[in-house]
Write a protein that holds these residues in place. Structure first.
Motif, mmCIF file in Angstrom:
data_model
loop_
_atom_site.group_PDB
_atom_site.id
_atom_site.type_symbol
_atom_site.label_atom_id
_atom_site.label_comp_id
_atom_site.label_asym_id
_atom_site.label_seq_id
_atom_site.Cartn_x
_atom_site.Cartn_y
_atom_site.Cartn_z
ATOM 1 N N UNK A 72 42.977 -42.512 -3.544
ATOM 2 C CA UNK A 72 44.277 -42.201 -2.958
ATOM 3 C C UNK A 72 44.656 -43.185 -1.862
ATOM 4 N N UNK A 73 43.806 -44.182 -1.639
ATOM 5 C CA UNK A 73 44.083 -45.195 -0.628
ATOM 6 C C UNK A 73 43.632 -44.835 0.774
ATOM 7 N N UNK A 74 42.899 -43.749 0.924
ATOM 8 C CA UNK A 74 42.393 -43.378 2.249
ATOM 9 C C UNK A 74 41.289 -44.340 2.663
ATOM 10 N N UNK A 75 41.470 -45.060 3.770
ATOM 11 C CA UNK A 75 40.456 -46.039 4.192
ATOM 12 C C UNK A 75 39.169 -45.375 4.663
ATOM 13 N N UNK A 76 38.082 -46.123 4.533
ATOM 14 C CA UNK A 76 36.767 -45.653 4.981
ATOM 15 C C UNK A 76 36.463 -44.246 4.481
ATOM 16 N N UNK A 77 36.848 -43.966 3.257
ATOM 17 C CA UNK A 77 36.797 -42.607 2.725
ATOM 18 C C UNK A 77 35.396 -42.006 2.743
#
Length: 140
Positions: A72-77
């Protein structure tokens, strides 16, 4: 001081074992004046050596996975889902609570005088230090 293994680091150790096979690691250390997270059972040292190419590649891949965005493009997921508050590896530190800073030098470890093997443990070239603040959430 509460030198008992907390859920976050224990989960990280199981994840590393399942992914990379037998590893050497430690979570708890005796109580001292230090604040490394080990005295509280909140940190895991994963013993990988930057001077061994296969081990460095393995640690770099794991750190890259932690910092990669999810679908979903969430950084450092993965770092966030695992409750990691900061990492120290190979002369540098990364703070999940301040990711905009990126990787920064750890305690002067990029200085030429600290490139000697005698500084490898201090500069985290012999292990990845993972500080986990809470129980990880589901990784789905």
């Amino acid at each position: 001081c509460s030198p008992t293994e907390k859920p976050g680091p224990k989960y990280l150790r199981r994840l590393l074992l399942a992914t990379y096979g037998p590893i050497s690691s430690n979570i708890v250390r005796p109580c001292t004046a230090a604040d490394s997270g080990h005295e509280e059972g909140r940190a895991l040292d994963w013993m990988t050596n930057v001077r061994v190419p296969e081990q460095k590649a393995m640690a770099d891949a794991f750190v890259g996975w932690l910092q990669a965005p999810d679908g979903f493009g969430n950084p450092e997921a993965m770092a966030r889902r695992l409750g990691i508050s900061y990492l120290i590896w190979n002369n540098q530190t990364w703070r999940a609570y301040d990711p905009g800073r990126g990787w920064t030098e750890y305690n002067g470890c990029l200085a030429p005088k600290k490139q000697k093997k005698t500084f490898d443990n201090f500069c985290h070239r012999t292990h990845v230090h993972l500080a986990a603040r809470h129980r990880p959430v589901a990784l789905v």
